[in-house]
Design an enzyme around this catalytic site. Structure first.
Site, short mmCIF file in Angstrom:
data_model
loop_
_atom_site.label_atom_id
_atom_site.label_comp_id
_atom_site.label_asym_id
_atom_site.label_seq_id
_atom_site.Cartn_x
_atom_site.Cartn_y
_atom_site.Cartn_z
N SER A 275 0.82 -1.20 0.00
CA SER A 275 0.00 0.00 0.00
C SER A 275 0.86 1.26 0.00
CB SER A 275 -0.97 -0.04 1.18
OG SER A 275 -1.86 1.04 1.14
N ASP B 122 -3.55 6.24 -3.14
CA ASP B 122 -2.40 5.67 -2.44
C ASP B 122 -1.70 4.67 -3.34
OD1 ASP B 122 -4.25 3.61 -2.34
OD2 ASP B 122 -3.90 3.12 -0.23
N ASP C 122 -1.44 1.39 -3.79
CA ASP C 122 -2.14 0.31 -4.48
C ASP C 122 -3.49 0.76 -5.00
OD1 ASP C 122 -3.07 0.49 -1.85
OD2 ASP C 122 -3.55 -1.63 -1.71
N ASP D 182 -6.30 1.66 -3.80
CA ASP D 182 -7.60 1.25 -3.27
C ASP D 182 -8.23 2.36 -2.42
OD1 ASP D 182 -5.85 1.02 -1.11
OD2 ASP D 182 -6.69 -0.87 -0.39
#
Length: 454
Positions: free
Chosen positions: A99, A243, A245, A247
């Protein structure tokens, strides 16, 4: 003695420094353990742009295939694109990402078929225990028939699914600055936004897991400074940051001012309730603003308060048949997305809401941003339990004050509330406070901090 993996297997995922804390051989054991615990005959995997991600993902696939599972690799993807694949293909999935963590970290976010969560209470402990045992005794015997490893491209299908859930075809043209933070938003945004009535000003779309421009964590104010400045320079209608990743999404208005995730939660909740005839359950964690349950009730819905954390939210979404859920951390969950979180779908909702009327974003979100919040304040403490007990003792029995311990300690009164939660992984207490005005919030925040810091 078996290895101890508790330092990298967290409440919701696997996360640690590569190769110091975990590496490809361990990733292969995690793959084998994942198949063993889920009982899967086939799985899907994906990975982000970090230098270590392709190797870790392929090692996991080899471990899974050795246990007899067929593996579909979707390659570079956002975490919500992996959830899409898990839902659309009805397969358990594993996403390789850390992340917003620095480049030397990596991790695995795992789910069962249909993007159902794998967390501490839903299989992650068993996966860790198997990997620990096998790291000591050696990999398990291969299955009689090994699984296959194949590839499938899901990006276009993922984008089409998202666009089918939010109609942007008739909104006014918008200019939007998008900061991908050198993360996976640079991979997904061009396809998802293609053909929409948008002028996209891209920032840091180059995939680079070393994050050369800033950390890919838009909740840290330092990481949206570039976006704020660019929105003002471009005269854009809004800015969106993702961010690492992709999500989570974070929004700034036409002035470059941050829009709180609670305001986004309330706005999207109102839209999702309208889509469902003014009925439905909306989940919110206990850190979100009072404005969220208020807006949900005003639009005919039923708000349900829950603990912080995506595995808890997803479980409650399924239990309550909720249509939407939101967290203060800019995670947004949708029934129409297998109860999984997708910042991209939340971003499309914000764009549709803004483009469907003539006013600026600042005026639109003012309806949903009714209180003054402190943001999350972390304090290092030696004795989390002792400090929580001291706070509880200070407020217990106070006139008009209510205490609850759903997640940490929440103390609330008619005009304010605060929550103090211990970190699962560090010697920290996290404080969030909110009140009807700035002066009250400041007073309550400072009183709580004095107790926390002893």
């Amino acid at each position: 003695m078996a290895a101890d993996l508790t330092r990298i297997v967290k409440a919701y995922d696997v996360r640690g420094v590569v190769p110091d804390q975990w590496d490809e051989p361990l990733a292969a054991l995690f793959g084998a353990a994942f198949v063993e615990v889920t009982g899967a005959s086939a799985i899907v995997t994906g990975h982000d742009m970090r230098p270590s991600s392709p190797g870790l993902s392929r090692a996991f696939a080899r471990g899974a295939a050795a246990r007899g599972a067929d593996v579909t690799e979707i390659g570079l993807c956002s975490t919500d694109q992996l959830y899409y694949a898990s839902g659309a293909l009805d397969l358990p999935g594993a996403m390789f990402t850390a992340s917003h963590n620095p480049a030397r970290y990596n991790g695995i976010k795992m789910c069962r078929a249909g993007a159902a969560p794998v967390g501490q209470d839903t299989g992650l402990v068993q996966i860790r225990e198997l990997a620990e045992r096998w790291s000591d005794t050696g990999a398990p015997e291969p299955a009689a028939t090994a699984g296959t490893i194949g590839h499938r491209d899901t990006l276009e299908d993922y984008a089409a699914h998202l666009r089918s859930l939010v109609d942007l075809t008739s909104v006014r043209h918008l200019k939007v600055v998008v900061d991908a933070g050198n993360g996976m938003g640079g991979h997904t945004v061009p396809t998802v936004f293609a053909g929409l009535p948008l002028t996209v000003v891209p920032m840091y779309f180059e995939l680079d897991g070393t994050f050369p421009n800033h950390e890919a964590n838009p909740l840290d104010p330092a990481n949206i400074v570039d976006l704020q400045r660019r929105v003002r320079e471009e005269g854009a209608d809004l800015g969106i940051a993702f961010d690492g990743d992709a999500d989570r999404c974070f929004v700034v208005d036409e002035h470059g001012d941050p829009v709180s995730p609670s305001a986004v939660t309330a706005l999207v909740a109102a839209r999702e309730l309208a889509r469902n005839g003014g009925h439905g359950v909306v989940i919110h964690n206990l850190i979100t603003s009072w404005s969220v349950p208020e807006v949900v009730k005003e639009h005919g819905g039923t708000p349900v308060r829950t603990r912080v954390g995506h595995s808890f939210i997803k479980a409650e979404m399924a239990r309550a048949g909720a249509i939407f859920g939101g967290e203060h951390s800019a995670h947004y969950y949708f029934k129409d997305f297998w109860n999984a979180d997708t910042g991209m779908l939340a971003a499309l909702h914000v764009l549709a809401a803004l483009g469907g009327q003539d006013g600026p974003l600042s005026a639109l979100v003012a309806e949903y941003d009714r209180y003054v919040g402190s943001g999350e304040i972390n304090s290092t403490v030696d004795d989390q339990t002792g400090r929580l007990a001291a706070i509880k003792a200070a407020y217990q029995g106070a006139d008009g004050v209510i205490l609850d311990e759903l997640d940490g300690l929440t103390v609330s009164a008619a005009d304010w509330w605060f929550n103090v939660r211990p970190s699962n992984t560090e010697p920290l207490l996290r404080l969030n406070a909110e009140a009807r005005d700035e002066a009250t919030m400041t007073r309550v925040r400072d009183e709580a901090l004095a107790l926390i810091r002893g």
